[in-house]
Write a protein that holds these residues in place. Structure first.
Motif, mmCIF file in Angstrom:
data_model
loop_
_atom_site.group_PDB
_atom_site.id
_atom_site.type_symbol
_atom_site.label_atom_id
_atom_site.label_comp_id
_atom_site.label_asym_id
_atom_site.label_seq_id
_atom_site.Cartn_x
_atom_site.Cartn_y
_atom_site.Cartn_z
ATOM 1 N N ALA A 570 0.914 -1.392 0.012
ATOM 2 C CA ALA A 570 0.084 -0.070 0.130
ATOM 3 C C ALA A 570 0.816 1.253 -0.118
ATOM 4 O O ALA A 570 0.703 2.126 -0.628
ATOM 5 C CB ALA A 570 -0.822 0.040 1.112
ATOM 6 N N THR A 571 2.061 1.289 0.927
ATOM 7 C CA THR A 571 2.770 2.436 0.792
ATOM 8 C C THR A 571 3.450 2.514 -0.705
ATOM 9 O O THR A 571 3.705 3.906 -1.151
ATOM 10 C CB THR A 571 3.842 2.162 1.888
ATOM 11 O OG1 THR A 571 3.372 1.992 3.327
ATOM 12 C CG2 THR A 571 4.973 3.160 2.000
ATOM 13 N N THR A 572 4.031 1.520 -1.263
ATOM 14 C CA THR A 572 4.611 1.713 -2.592
ATOM 15 C C THR A 572 3.593 2.241 -3.662
ATOM 16 O O THR A 572 3.767 3.122 -4.379
ATOM 17 C CB THR A 572 5.223 0.345 -2.844
ATOM 18 O OG1 THR A 572 6.230 -0.065 -2.199
ATOM 19 C CG2 THR A 572 5.978 0.483 -4.320
ATOM 20 N N LEU A 573 2.428 1.784 -3.688
ATOM 21 C CA LEU A 573 1.606 2.052 -4.821
ATOM 22 C C LEU A 573 0.617 3.260 -4.437
ATOM 23 O O LEU A 573 0.137 3.978 -5.503
ATOM 24 C CB LEU A 573 0.387 0.854 -5.085
ATOM 25 C CG LEU A 573 1.058 -0.441 -5.548
ATOM 26 C CD1 LEU A 573 0.006 -1.564 -5.672
ATOM 27 C CD2 LEU A 573 1.473 -0.313 -6.699
ATOM 28 N N PHE A 736 -8.342 3.355 -16.136
ATOM 29 C CA PHE A 736 -7.207 2.618 -15.988
ATOM 30 C C PHE A 736 -6.114 3.606 -15.824
ATOM 31 O O PHE A 736 -5.660 4.383 -16.836
ATOM 32 C CB PHE A 736 -6.807 1.520 -17.271
ATOM 33 C CG PHE A 736 -5.861 0.804 -17.299
ATOM 34 C CD1 PHE A 736 -5.657 -0.377 -16.586
ATOM 35 C CD2 PHE A 736 -4.692 1.156 -18.275
ATOM 36 C CE1 PHE A 736 -4.378 -0.834 -16.505
ATOM 37 C CE2 PHE A 736 -3.516 0.660 -18.232
ATOM 38 C CZ PHE A 736 -3.286 -0.615 -17.284
ATOM 39 N N PHE A 737 -5.407 3.421 -14.751
ATOM 40 C CA PHE A 737 -4.359 4.391 -14.406
ATOM 41 C C PHE A 737 -3.021 3.722 -15.002
ATOM 42 O O PHE A 737 -2.346 2.936 -14.120
ATOM 43 C CB PHE A 737 -4.178 4.698 -12.959
ATOM 44 C CG PHE A 737 -5.173 5.742 -12.723
ATOM 45 C CD1 PHE A 737 -4.789 7.096 -12.488
ATOM 46 C CD2 PHE A 737 -6.419 5.679 -12.175
ATOM 47 C CE1 PHE A 737 -5.677 7.958 -12.233
ATOM 48 C CE2 PHE A 737 -7.499 6.639 -11.834
ATOM 49 C CZ PHE A 737 -6.953 7.772 -11.933
ATOM 50 N N HIS A 738 -2.571 3.913 -16.119
ATOM 51 C CA HIS A 738 -1.447 3.403 -16.829
ATOM 52 C C HIS A 738 -0.234 3.498 -15.921
ATOM 53 O O HIS A 738 0.633 2.575 -16.392
ATOM 54 C CB HIS A 738 -1.393 3.183 -18.364
ATOM 55 C CG HIS A 738 -1.223 5.059 -18.662
ATOM 56 N ND1 HIS A 738 -2.685 5.864 -18.062
ATOM 57 C CD2 HIS A 738 -0.680 5.617 -19.282
ATOM 58 C CE1 HIS A 738 -2.199 6.953 -18.747
ATOM 59 N NE2 HIS A 738 -1.195 7.032 -19.337
ATOM 60 N N HIS A 739 -0.151 4.537 -15.211
ATOM 61 C CA HIS A 739 1.090 4.739 -14.557
ATOM 62 C C HIS A 739 0.953 4.696 -13.131
ATOM 63 O O HIS A 739 1.621 5.338 -12.336
ATOM 64 C CB HIS A 739 1.692 6.171 -15.039
ATOM 65 C CG HIS A 739 2.238 6.168 -16.560
ATOM 66 N ND1 HIS A 739 3.210 5.180 -16.836
ATOM 67 C CD2 HIS A 739 1.853 7.160 -17.639
ATOM 68 C CE1 HIS A 739 3.257 5.746 -18.277
ATOM 69 N NE2 HIS A 739 2.573 6.524 -18.687
ATOM 70 N N LEU A 740 -0.150 4.062 -12.619
ATOM 71 C CA LEU A 740 -0.421 3.547 -11.419
ATOM 72 C C LEU A 740 -0.919 4.967 -10.589
ATOM 73 O O LEU A 740 -1.374 5.855 -11.182
ATOM 74 C CB LEU A 740 0.694 2.901 -10.381
ATOM 75 C CG LEU A 740 1.267 1.653 -11.370
ATOM 76 C CD1 LEU A 740 2.383 1.179 -10.569
ATOM 77 C CD2 LEU A 740 -0.034 0.690 -11.326
ATOM 78 N N TRP A 741 -0.742 4.757 -9.148
ATOM 79 C CA TRP A 741 -1.467 5.834 -8.577
ATOM 80 C C TRP A 741 -0.785 6.755 -7.570
ATOM 81 O O TRP A 741 -1.271 7.817 -7.217
ATOM 82 C CB TRP A 741 -2.614 5.269 -7.642
ATOM 83 C CG TRP A 741 -3.576 4.291 -8.487
ATOM 84 C CD1 TRP A 741 -4.656 4.563 -9.083
ATOM 85 C CD2 TRP A 741 -3.428 2.854 -8.554
ATOM 86 N NE1 TRP A 741 -5.178 3.497 -9.812
ATOM 87 C CE2 TRP A 741 -4.309 2.556 -9.267
ATOM 88 C CE3 TRP A 741 -2.338 1.965 -8.186
ATOM 89 C CZ2 TRP A 741 -4.633 1.113 -9.711
ATOM 90 C CZ3 TRP A 741 -2.272 0.701 -8.619
ATOM 91 C CH2 TRP A 741 -3.580 0.168 -9.301
ATOM 92 N N HIS A 742 0.402 6.079 -7.032
ATOM 93 C CA HIS A 742 1.425 6.965 -6.238
ATOM 94 C C HIS A 742 1.370 8.409 -6.208
ATOM 95 O O HIS A 742 1.489 9.219 -5.406
ATOM 96 C CB HIS A 742 2.707 6.149 -5.981
ATOM 97 C CG HIS A 742 3.525 6.551 -4.914
ATOM 98 N ND1 HIS A 742 4.373 7.761 -4.737
ATOM 99 C CD2 HIS A 742 3.752 6.104 -3.598
ATOM 100 C CE1 HIS A 742 4.808 7.848 -3.683
ATOM 101 N NE2 HIS A 742 4.469 7.058 -2.812
ATOM 102 N N ASP A 743 2.003 8.679 -7.713
ATOM 103 C CA ASP A 743 2.333 10.061 -7.862
ATOM 104 C C ASP A 743 1.120 11.030 -8.216
ATOM 105 O O ASP A 743 1.316 12.302 -8.739
ATOM 106 C CB ASP A 743 3.374 10.180 -8.933
ATOM 107 C CG ASP A 743 4.646 9.245 -8.409
ATOM 108 O OD1 ASP A 743 4.687 9.514 -7.196
ATOM 109 O OD2 ASP A 743 5.219 8.779 -8.960
ATOM 110 N N ILE A 744 -0.213 10.463 -8.255
ATOM 111 C CA ILE A 744 -1.127 11.318 -8.739
ATOM 112 C C ILE A 744 -1.432 12.468 -7.696
ATOM 113 O O ILE A 744 -1.467 12.191 -6.733
ATOM 114 C CB ILE A 744 -2.605 10.468 -8.924
ATOM 115 C CG1 ILE A 744 -2.168 9.477 -9.901
ATOM 116 C CG2 ILE A 744 -3.707 11.408 -9.353
ATOM 117 C CD1 ILE A 744 -1.852 9.982 -11.388
ATOM 118 N N ALA A 745 -1.531 13.531 -8.198
ATOM 119 C CA ALA A 745 -2.124 14.891 -7.489
ATOM 120 C C ALA A 745 -3.653 14.779 -7.503
ATOM 121 O O ALA A 745 -4.102 15.621 -8.312
ATOM 122 C CB ALA A 745 -1.378 16.095 -7.781
#
Length: 830
Positions: A570-573, A736-745
């Protein structure tokens, strides 16, 4: 059920003694300090109510309750036999005792039990006193003291080896999601039957979709009475209150058969393929017009096949065909709904099975480490169109088939359960058990006599049309978990975790099977549920109470425990959790996203793959582990993610080298025509790449319909891909978040909510919530004060900027729509 029955369910008395202690004659008189106990039920709720044990589910209390399995528990019931309750024979019938017990009637021993999964019937004719007060005394013996004296050193079993000789729920002796807390008591009903001139012992209904029905009836005349042979046997089929077929035959045989036909038959279909229509059978034994006995039940007209055949390559199918239609199995693995199996009531079963139906599931696997479930469970599966994969009750161990007494003891268990369940149209498949030693890896032979021969023999003798496989998983290769045949177990989270969880999508391609019967991941329940079993001062940071209620598997390959894996992933993603509420959010999102995409992977592989069943559906006690619905009946975010992944029409992106493939999967038995639109967007509504195309989808088809190259995207910050397929019904949609979620503002979504007044419809209460958002709204979720009785048409969903979403909320009891909670990614969750 015989015409004359004396029900002994209700409030009994309970008293404990050291193992082997206690005088039956004194206890039969009622000497001693007794507690009230419910039958059916379990001793533990009674002990908790009396203050003898703490709440075993709270905090670390479970360890303080293990002593209960080391004492004998005497159950006593005094009852009056009415003078008119007459028969030439009297039987006491125990539908389920957990597990080892001695039964006394009026101080006289009449029989013993040694198998939780059997019905026991004892002739008590010499001992019953009609017209007087009688007593039943049942000594339920100390399970742990009995099984731990046996030498089991030559056997292997996960978690606790002595369990393999106990014919009771194996998960009660601890598992990687369950505590060591064996149930004890009378977990199913008790009654006395007065039999005068014979009874109907068994009714078997075998159906064809043509409307042809074969009925076999077995009678049990007392002492082979000639008078029973003078009777008449009447078989009737009803559709509602209307008799649609009937036939009489002389009751002059111990067993007989009849062939009938229903004109214009209405078929039973799995959920999503048609209505699960049910008929009623009524079988009556008469003499001179007087009813001696009668049995009724429900059945459905359906034919189920398991196709295991070459598909043209070096691969063998494992596909269910129902009424001539290939069915992709969507579902999950079912475990007992409580540690104390006798405490689960019909409303709880109905709630859980209804959730399976509303998730678009069509199959549940009754896992081999639990129980053959109670009648209400199968009744609701019949009603909701949920097919049942029924394991025999063996799991994760050697099966001691080199012990002749043990081997012979399971035959009457199999016979009873197959006879009990075979008329249910939901029963689609029988299996010899779960992960027998060697099943996941190189196959070994310990237990084959039971799983390969005895199990198959009993099932297919009593249900000649039934499909049977000897283990789950199994294959036609040395490796029992090889995916090109049979059914396969295994999730990709461990490989993803070791290699780096950010690359989890690429790992799915490593798992290819013809039927995925078990794959899963762990995730927390909601904060409201956590507070019911974790003290406030132990909610955060993660600690020993979390570890106790999540457990771990000593046989996995990771150094980290289950809870540590959740936290790290969870921390990584997403981000590092700072509180229990935050952990619930990010770990719940990890659970939903990983398992949801893994589920879609298996579904995209249709028709090569024909089933996707997650581990696991429900929980046996309060936990934050594998289940998609928590112990309290509250769906986790992953439940709603899987519900969308199981929709009749699915849009699913697949990560590829240099881009993304979009697939359309349909379970509808008609072609689809419509417009597909794929758009690159960001969380504030800006748009980049867009593609539109006309699209036709074949009936029941699965196809790659579009490739989106990474180089064609504009690379929007905080971007994602949004796809919609409008084919005339409710459009299919995916984000679909093709670059995943961690860095989304994530922006403030600007959500608004409008709720209609509550109205009553069909005995339930409903309202509609209309949501609108200005910016992207992540994991939007609604909640009521009473989640156990509430059903949402969707929840924990994403909304693109400017979207409007309508959610229907249905509840069994009235609720205040104005009290609805509205949360999303930027709010704290309860």
């Amino acid at each position: 059920m015989p015409a004359r029955t004396l029900d002994l369910n209700g409030c009994w008395q309970l008293l404990d003694t050291p193992h082997g202690g206690g005088d039956p004659l004194k206890l039969d008189r009622g000497d001693g300090d007794w507690l009230p106990v419910a039958v059916p039920g379990d001793i533990h709720p009674a002990l908790q109510a009396a203050g003898r044990i703490p709440d075993p589910f709270w905090s670390l209390n479970c360890e303080e309750c293990e002593w209960t399995g080391r004492r004998d528990w005497w159950h006593r019931r005094a009852f009056k036999v009415p003078r008119g309750f007459r028969g030439s024979r009297y039987d006491i019938v125990l539908d389920g005792v957990d597990t080892y017990a001695t039964v006394y009637v009026n101080g006289v021993e009449v029989g013993e039990t040694a198998n939780m999964f059997r019905q026991y019937r004892f002739d008590i004719t010499p001992h019953l006193r009609p017209g007087e007060t009688n007593t039943v005394l049942i000594r339920v013996k100390a399970t742990l003291e009995i099984i731990e004296v046996r030498d089991v050193s030559k056997y292997f079993a996960c978690f606790y080896t002595p369990r393999i000789f106990a014919r009771k729920a194996q998960c009660q002796f601890s598992w990687d999601w369950a505590p060591k807390l064996p149930g004890l008591g009378i977990w199913r009903g008790v009654r006395i039957e007065a039999i005068s001139s014979g009874r109907i012992e068994d009714v078997c209904i075998r159906t064809r979709i043509s409307g042809a029905i074969h009925v076999q009836v077995m009678l049990d005349p007392p002492a082979k009475s000639r008078r029973a042979a003078e009777g008449l046997l009447r078989v009737e089929f009803l559709d509602g209150d209307t008799v649609v077929a009937a036939q009489d035959v002389a009751a002059d045989q111990r067993q007989t058969f009849l062939n009938l036909r229903i004109s214009r038959p209405r078929l039973w279909w799995p959920n999503g393929y048609g209505a699960p229509h049910l008929y009623t059978y009524r079988v009556t034994l008469l003499r001179n017009g007087k009813v001696l006995d009668e049995q009724t039940g429900r059945f459905g007209l359906r034919e189920v096949e398991l196709l295991q055949e070459s598909d043209g390559v070096q691969r063998q199918t494992f596909r269910f065909r129902v009424n001539g239609v290939d069915v992709f199995a969507l579902g999950a693995n079912w475990v007992p709904a409580d540690c104390f199996t006798g405490t689960v009531d019909a409303p709880r079963y109905e709630h859980l099975v209804r959730l399976a139906k509303e998730a678009h599931f069509n199959m549940l696997r009754v896992w081999g480490g639990g129980i053959y479930e109670q009648d209400a469970f199968y009744d609701y599966c019949d009603e909701y169109g949920i097919m049942i994969w029924q394991d025999l009750m063996f799991a994760c161990s050697d099966i001691p088939d080199d012990d002749p007494d043990f081997t012979l003891s399971v035959v009457p268990e199999f016979e009873y359960q197959v006879r009990r369940l075979r008329n249910h149209p939901c029963i689609a498949h029988w299996c010899g058990g779960n992960e027998k030693t060697g099943a996941v890896g190189l196959q070994k032979g310990h237990g084959d006599t039971i799983t390969h021969y005895l199990g198959r023999g009993v099932v297919q003798h009593l249900m000649p049309d039934a499909a049977y496989t000897y283990s789950s998983p199994f294959s036609l290769m040395d490796n029992g978990n090889q995916g090109d045949s049979g059914d396969t177990h295994g999730s990709m989270y461990e490989a993803s975790f070791v290699a780096g969880i950010r690359g989890f999508r690429s790992r799915f391609e490593e798992k290819k099977a013809v039927f995925m019967s078990e794959f899963g991941l762990f995730g927390p329940c909601c904060l409201r549920s956590l507070k019911k079993f974790i003290p406030e001062d132990k909610l955060w940071p993660l600690n020993e109470v979390w570890e106790e209620h999540i457990h771990d598997n000593p046989y996995n390959d990771l150094e980290e425990t289950f809870v540590q894996v959740q936290e790290k992933c969870a921390t990584t993603l997403f981000h590092e959790p700072e509180s229990a509420a935050d952990f619930v959010k990010v770990a719940g999102a990890f659970h939903a996203e990983h398992l949801g995409e893994e589920f879609e992977h298996h579904r995209r592989r249709k028709p090569e793959n024909a089933g996707a069943m997650v581990w696991m559906f429900n929980d046996v006690w309060p936990a934050a582990s594998w289940s998609i619905i928590d112990y309290y009946g509250v769906p986790k975010p992953v439940y709603h993610r899987l519900r969308r992944a199981s929709a009749p029409v699915l849009l699913s992106f697949r990560q590829m080298e240099g881009g993304y493939d979009l697939h359309v999967v349909s379970d509808l038995q008609r072609p689809l025509e419509g417009t597909l639109r794929v758009t690159e967007m960001d969380v504030e509504g800006r748009r980049g790449f867009t593609r539109r195309k006309k699209l036709r989808v074949a009936p029941g088809g699965s196809a790659r319909v579009l490739h989106v190259a990474e180089k064609d995207l504009e690379g929007l910050a905080n971007g994602y891909l949004h796809a919609v397929y409008d084919f005339g019904d409710t459009p299919a949609e995916t984000i679909f978040f093709h670059h995943l979620w961690h860095d989304i503002a994530w922006p403030d979504p600007g959500l608004t909510m409008r709720v209609t007044p509550l109205r009553k419809k069909g005995g339930e209460y409903t309202c509609t919530v209309t949501l609108k958002t200005e910016n992207f709204a992540r994991f939007v979720n609604l909640g009521t004060a009473e989640d156990m009785n509430t059903y949402m048409s969707d929840n924990f969903f994403d909304m693109v900027p400017g979207a409007v979403k309508r959610v229907t909320i249905t509840a069994k009891t009235p609720f205040d729509p104005k009290g609805l909670r509205l949360d999303h990614w930027l709010t704290p969750w309860e």
